[in-house]
Design a protein around this motif. Structure first.
Motif, PDB file in Angstrom:
ATOM      1  N   LEU A   1       0.831  -1.204   0.000  1.00  0.00           N
ATOM      2  CA  LEU A   1       0.000   0.000   0.000  1.00  0.00           C
ATOM      3  C   LEU A   1       0.870   1.261   0.000  1.00  0.00           C
ATOM      4  N   ILE A   2       1.934   1.237   0.769  1.00  0.00           N
ATOM      5  CA  ILE A   2       2.849   2.382   0.837  1.00  0.00           C
ATOM      6  C   ILE A   2       3.519   2.588  -0.518  1.00  0.00           C
ATOM      7  N   ARG A   3       3.988   1.506  -1.130  1.00  0.00           N
ATOM      8  CA  ARG A   3       4.643   1.621  -2.446  1.00  0.00           C
ATOM      9  C   ARG A   3       3.671   2.131  -3.509  1.00  0.00           C
ATOM     10  N   ALA A   4       2.429   1.700  -3.430  1.00  0.00           N
ATOM     11  CA  ALA A   4       1.437   2.105  -4.429  1.00  0.00           C
ATOM     12  C   ALA A   4       1.138   3.602  -4.346  1.00  0.00           C
ATOM     13  N   ASP A   5       0.977   4.125  -3.150  1.00  0.00           N
ATOM     14  CA  ASP A   5       0.676   5.556  -2.985  1.00  0.00           C
ATOM     15  C   ASP A   5       0.882   5.946  -1.528  1.00  0.00           C
ATOM     16  N   PRO A   6       2.093   6.381  -1.176  1.00  0.00           N
ATOM     17  CA  PRO A   6       2.365   6.716   0.227  1.00  0.00           C
ATOM     18  C   PRO A   6       1.522   7.867   0.765  1.00  0.00           C
ATOM     19  N   SER A   7       0.928   8.656  -0.112  1.00  0.00           N
ATOM     20  CA  SER A   7       0.105   9.784   0.350  1.00  0.00           C
ATOM     21  C   SER A   7      -1.324   9.363   0.715  1.00  0.00           C
ATOM     22  N   ASN A   8      -1.707   8.146   0.375  1.00  0.00           N
ATOM     23  CA  ASN A   8      -3.060   7.686   0.679  1.00  0.00           C
ATOM     24  C   ASN A   8      -3.095   7.122   2.105  1.00  0.00           C
TER      25      ASN A   8
ATOM     26  N   LYS B   1      -6.168   4.984   3.330  1.00  0.00           N
ATOM     27  CA  LYS B   1      -6.194   3.604   2.832  1.00  0.00           C
ATOM     28  C   LYS B   1      -5.121   2.755   3.521  1.00  0.00           C
ATOM     29  N   ILE B   2      -3.931   3.308   3.669  1.00  0.00           N
ATOM     30  CA  ILE B   2      -2.834   2.568   4.290  1.00  0.00           C
ATOM     31  C   ILE B   2      -3.170   2.193   5.731  1.00  0.00           C
ATOM     32  N   CYS B   3      -3.814   3.103   6.438  1.00  0.00           N
ATOM     33  CA  CYS B   3      -4.083   2.892   7.868  1.00  0.00           C
ATOM     34  C   CYS B   3      -5.385   2.162   8.154  1.00  0.00           C
ATOM     35  N   SER B   4      -6.236   1.987   7.158  1.00  0.00           N
ATOM     36  CA  SER B   4      -7.512   1.299   7.369  1.00  0.00           C
ATOM     37  C   SER B   4      -7.290  -0.203   7.505  1.00  0.00           C
ATOM     38  N   CYS B   5      -7.761  -0.728   8.603  1.00  0.00           N
ATOM     39  CA  CYS B   5      -7.594  -2.150   8.882  1.00  0.00           C
ATOM     40  C   CYS B   5      -8.573  -2.971   8.044  1.00  0.00           C
ATOM     41  N   PRO B   6      -8.068  -3.927   7.255  1.00  0.00           N
ATOM     42  CA  PRO B   6      -8.965  -4.798   6.485  1.00  0.00           C
ATOM     43  C   PRO B   6      -9.832  -5.648   7.424  1.00  0.00           C
TER      44      PRO B   6
ATOM     45  N   SER C   1     -10.443  -8.674   7.328  1.00  0.00           N
ATOM     46  CA  SER C   1      -9.873 -10.007   7.555  1.00  0.00           C
ATOM     47  C   SER C   1      -8.712 -10.011   8.553  1.00  0.00           C
ATOM     48  N   VAL C   2      -8.334  -8.834   9.058  1.00  0.00           N
ATOM     49  CA  VAL C   2      -7.182  -8.729   9.959  1.00  0.00           C
ATOM     50  C   VAL C   2      -7.645  -8.166  11.298  1.00  0.00           C
ATOM     51  N   HIS C   3      -7.166  -8.750  12.393  1.00  0.00           N
ATOM     52  CA  HIS C   3      -7.490  -8.221  13.724  1.00  0.00           C
ATOM     53  C   HIS C   3      -6.805  -6.862  13.894  1.00  0.00           C
ATOM     54  N   PRO C   4      -7.493  -5.880  14.457  1.00  0.00           N
ATOM     55  CA  PRO C   4      -6.903  -4.542  14.619  1.00  0.00           C
ATOM     56  C   PRO C   4      -5.577  -4.527  15.388  1.00  0.00           C
ATOM     57  N   ASP C   5      -5.416  -5.405  16.379  1.00  0.00           N
ATOM     58  CA  ASP C   5      -4.143  -5.468  17.113  1.00  0.00           C
ATOM     59  C   ASP C   5      -3.007  -5.879  16.186  1.00  0.00           C
ATOM     60  N   GLU C   6      -3.278  -6.868  15.348  1.00  0.00           N
ATOM     61  CA  GLU C   6      -2.260  -7.340  14.403  1.00  0.00           C
ATOM     62  C   GLU C   6      -1.921  -6.245  13.397  1.00  0.00           C
ATOM     63  N   TRP C   7      -2.914  -5.501  12.930  1.00  0.00           N
ATOM     64  CA  TRP C   7      -2.708  -4.421  11.967  1.00  0.00           C
ATOM     65  C   TRP C   7      -1.832  -3.328  12.584  1.00  0.00           C
ATOM     66  N   LEU C   8      -2.142  -2.964  13.795  1.00  0.00           N
ATOM     67  CA  LEU C   8      -1.357  -1.941  14.491  1.00  0.00           C
ATOM     68  C   LEU C   8       0.074  -2.421  14.725  1.00  0.00           C
ATOM     69  N   TYR C   9       0.207  -3.648  15.173  1.00  0.00           N
ATOM     70  CA  TYR C   9       1.524  -4.235  15.401  1.00  0.00           C
ATOM     71  C   TYR C   9       2.381  -4.189  14.134  1.00  0.00           C
ATOM     72  N   GLU C  10       1.814  -4.585  13.018  1.00  0.00           N
ATOM     73  CA  GLU C  10       2.571  -4.575  11.763  1.00  0.00           C
ATOM     74  C   GLU C  10       2.916  -3.154  11.324  1.00  0.00           C
TER      75      GLU C  10
ATOM     76  N   LYS D   1      -4.696   8.444  16.364  1.00  0.00           N
ATOM     77  CA  LYS D   1      -6.062   8.948  16.515  1.00  0.00           C
ATOM     78  C   LYS D   1      -7.055   7.780  16.592  1.00  0.00           C
ATOM     79  N   GLY D   2      -6.881   6.811  15.728  1.00  0.00           N
ATOM     80  CA  GLY D   2      -7.796   5.671  15.685  1.00  0.00           C
ATOM     81  C   GLY D   2      -7.664   4.723  16.860  1.00  0.00           C
ATOM     82  N   TYR D   3      -6.441   4.555  17.373  1.00  0.00           N
ATOM     83  CA  TYR D   3      -6.196   3.569  18.431  1.00  0.00           C
ATOM     84  C   TYR D   3      -5.903   4.210  19.785  1.00  0.00           C
ATOM     85  N   GLN D   4      -5.838   5.531  19.845  1.00  0.00           N
ATOM     86  CA  GLN D   4      -5.552   6.263  21.082  1.00  0.00           C
ATOM     87  C   GLN D   4      -4.341   5.683  21.810  1.00  0.00           C
TER      88      GLN D   4
END
Length: 169
Positions: free
Chosen positions: A4-11, A14-19, A21-30, A156-159
């Motif tokens: 996602l970063i390589r495709a468009d780092p300014s988006n 989109k980059i920060c939105s958790c899919p 299919s992925v647990h939010p903790d895992e998304w934040l960790y990555e 902001k999303g995860y405080q």
């Protein structure tokens, strides 16, 4: 995340939105692991102009001084040492199997959440130093990577932390 970063780092949204299919903790960790990688690049690029002589204390402007507690007792260290110590410390923390079991696809232990919050606070401090003392360089880095904007969006999303430097981009 890297794709996602390589495709468009300014988006940032989109980059920060958790899919779904992925647990939010895992998304934040990555994301935090990715931030550490990118922050390492920033620190290496700053190092010729940010040494123990030019910045003997870790500061972010005149009002903020930060102590390093990575080796136990909090103590004043140079800005570059603070950056390197904290990056090394939190890379190791995020790779500790006890708190961040691998493979992992669910909620993380409470201790892991605390570690991620502490890491975020330290990331902000490094970015604040770069912004206040190496502003031209920081702005160019941010224009390419949008690293601060991504960190701010996730915070902001995860405080994660209340410490958010007033960086104007």
């Amino acid at each position: 995340i890297q794709a996602l970063i390589r495709a468009d780092p300014s988006n940032v949204e989109k980059i920060c939105s958790c899919p779904d299919s992925v647990h939010p903790d895992e998304w934040l960790y990555e994301h935090l692991r990715q931030f550490m990688t990118e922050l390492n690049v920033l620190i290496v690029q700053l190092s010729p102009n940010c040494d123990s002589t030019t910045f003997p204390k870790m500061t972010a402007g005149e009002a903020c001084e930060f102590l390093s507690a990575c080796d136990g007792e909090p103590k004043m260290v140079s800005a570059i040492d603070y950056c390197c110590h904290n990056l090394d410390f939190y890379i190791a923390a995020l790779n500790r199997n006890k708190n961040f079991p691998r493979p992992h696809h669910g909620a993380l232990p409470k201790k892991a959440s605390k570690e991620m919050k502490e890491a975020t606070k330290r990331l902000y401090r490094v970015m604040a130093h770069a912004y206040y003392h190496h502003k031209d360089f920081f702005v160019k880095f941010e224009e390419r990577t949008h690293l601060y904007q991504r960190l701010a969006a996730l915070n902001k999303g995860y405080q994660l932390t209340r410490f958010t430097p007033p960086i104007q981009l």
